[in-house]
Design a protein around this motif. Sequence first.
Motif, short mmCIF file in Angstrom:
data_model
loop_
_atom_site.label_atom_id
_atom_site.label_comp_id
_atom_site.label_asym_id
_atom_site.label_seq_id
_atom_site.Cartn_x
_atom_site.Cartn_y
_atom_site.Cartn_z
N PHE A 140 0.82 -1.21 0.00
CA PHE A 140 0.00 0.00 0.00
C PHE A 140 0.86 1.27 0.00
CE2 PHE A 140 -3.31 -2.92 1.82
CZ PHE A 140 -4.20 -2.77 0.78
N LYS A 141 1.97 1.23 0.71
CA LYS A 141 2.86 2.41 0.72
C LYS A 141 3.44 2.65 -0.66
CE LYS A 141 4.13 2.16 5.62
NZ LYS A 141 5.20 1.79 6.60
N ALA A 142 3.77 1.57 -1.38
CA ALA A 142 4.31 1.71 -2.73
C ALA A 142 3.29 2.33 -3.68
CB ALA A 142 4.75 0.34 -3.26
N LEU A 143 2.00 2.14 -3.36
CA LEU A 143 0.94 2.71 -4.19
C LEU A 143 0.60 4.15 -3.77
CD1 LEU A 143 -1.55 -0.29 -4.52
CD2 LEU A 143 0.31 0.37 -6.05
N GLY A 144 1.27 4.64 -2.72
CA GLY A 144 1.07 6.03 -2.31
C GLY A 144 0.05 6.24 -1.21
N PHE A 145 -0.37 5.16 -0.55
CA PHE A 145 -1.36 5.29 0.52
C PHE A 145 -0.69 5.36 1.89
CE2 PHE A 145 -3.70 3.32 -2.95
CZ PHE A 145 -4.87 4.05 -2.97
N GLU A 146 -1.36 6.02 2.82
CA GLU A 146 -0.89 6.03 4.21
C GLU A 146 -1.45 4.79 4.91
OE1 GLU A 146 -1.31 8.65 8.34
OE2 GLU A 146 -2.39 9.27 6.52
N VAL A 147 -0.58 4.06 5.60
CA VAL A 147 -0.99 2.85 6.31
C VAL A 147 -1.17 3.17 7.79
CG1 VAL A 147 -0.35 0.50 6.97
CG2 VAL A 147 0.16 1.34 4.66
N VAL A 148 -2.37 2.93 8.31
CA VAL A 148 -2.69 3.17 9.72
C VAL A 148 -2.92 1.83 10.39
CG1 VAL A 148 -4.32 4.24 11.34
CG2 VAL A 148 -3.74 5.40 9.19
N LEU A 149 -2.25 1.60 11.51
CA LEU A 149 -2.41 0.34 12.23
C LEU A 149 -3.35 0.52 13.41
CD1 LEU A 149 1.31 -0.85 12.40
CD2 LEU A 149 -0.40 -1.46 10.70
N SER A 150 -4.02 -0.55 13.79
CA SER A 150 -4.73 -0.53 15.07
C SER A 150 -3.68 -0.64 16.17
CB SER A 150 -5.72 -1.70 15.15
OG SER A 150 -5.05 -2.92 14.97
N GLY A 151 -4.09 -0.38 17.40
CA GLY A 151 -3.14 -0.37 18.51
C GLY A 151 -2.73 -1.77 18.94
N ARG A 152 -1.90 -1.85 19.96
CA ARG A 152 -1.49 -3.13 20.52
C ARG A 152 -2.69 -3.78 21.21
NH1 ARG A 152 4.30 -3.23 21.06
NH2 ARG A 152 4.17 -4.84 22.66
N THR A 153 -2.77 -5.08 21.13
CA THR A 153 -3.88 -5.78 21.76
C THR A 153 -3.88 -5.53 23.27
OG1 THR A 153 -3.66 -7.53 20.11
CG2 THR A 153 -5.00 -8.03 22.04
N ASN A 154 -4.99 -5.00 23.79
CA ASN A 154 -5.10 -4.74 25.22
C ASN A 154 -6.50 -5.16 25.68
OD1 ASN A 154 -6.85 -2.65 24.42
ND2 ASN A 154 -5.19 -1.16 24.39
N ASP A 202 2.13 -11.68 19.81
CA ASP A 202 1.26 -10.57 20.21
C ASP A 202 1.17 -10.57 21.73
OD1 ASP A 202 -1.25 -9.26 21.09
OD2 ASP A 202 -1.69 -9.07 18.95
N ASP A 203 1.68 -9.51 22.36
CA ASP A 203 1.73 -9.45 23.82
C ASP A 203 0.37 -9.59 24.47
OD1 ASP A 203 4.43 -9.22 23.92
OD2 ASP A 203 4.49 -7.08 24.33
N GLY A 204 -0.67 -9.10 23.78
CA GLY A 204 -2.00 -9.18 24.35
C GLY A 204 -2.59 -10.56 24.29
N LEU A 205 -2.19 -11.36 23.29
CA LEU A 205 -2.73 -12.71 23.16
C LEU A 205 -1.88 -13.75 23.87
CD1 LEU A 205 -4.33 -11.22 20.80
CD2 LEU A 205 -4.52 -13.49 19.80
#
Length: 266
Positions: free
Chosen positions: A6-20, A180-183
């Motif tokens: 997605f970054k190569a296509l010019g989009f901003e990548v937004v992640l969800s937070g750490r599992t809590n 994954d620290d939360g799992l």
Amino acid sequence: LFSRFFKALGFEVVLSGRTNKRIIRMGMESVTAQPCFPVKAAYGHVAELIEKGVDYIFLPSIVSMTASFPQNERNQLCPYVQSFAYQVKTAFADKLGQTGILTVPIRLGEGQKLLTKTFSALGKKLGVSASAVRSGLKAAFSAQAGFERAMKEKGAEILGRTGSGEKLFVLVSRPYNGCDDGLNLQLPRKLAELGVKTIPMDMLDLGRAQLGDESLHRQVYWTYGQKILRAAEVIKSDPRLFAIYLSNFSCGPDSFLLTFFKDIMA
């Protein structure tokens, strides 16, 4: 892979937070059935991304994985992973607002032609040209290969520092559990506090596993199952290595993989 694509296509990548606990609670409140715990947590991550107001939530329906081992006939993921995007569309239908669910069936392990076709369908939904998709795919797979190579190199480095009389524990799990620290309930940290050296099974060179029962390995349907059973073979053959198997209640494949794992480890 997907982030670089997605970054190569010019989009901003937004992640969800750490599992809590909050994300887990939101997931538990959103599920429409009783799947395994990682799927429940994934619902919570979707809920958090909706709160962030992102334009799209990318949820690929991964039909097949890249073939890791030439002997294996199938490279599938479990039905919950394949159908997750469609479950989410139903569960969050009245909560999405302006956020769209971006999904297409992704076939990573059925040849280059079909692979390019599935990603082109994804690019078409985003208004991206076929040539840009091909370029993005090249960058994505290069990044993924580099990551996997770095993991194995780090594992080899740690093994090289482990003497014949020492013990090194291998956390055997699917990466969305063990890494994954939360799992994983911070299991690696707790082991480290006890002075126990631990690495994830992804750091082992599973391609070099000496297979005891080749017919068993060849017929395993699930990609992660193939890796788990090969990890057993590697651990069994090295007196320095010991396994910690992390699973979840109601994991269908693990209900029988655990038995195969124990048989290999003897």
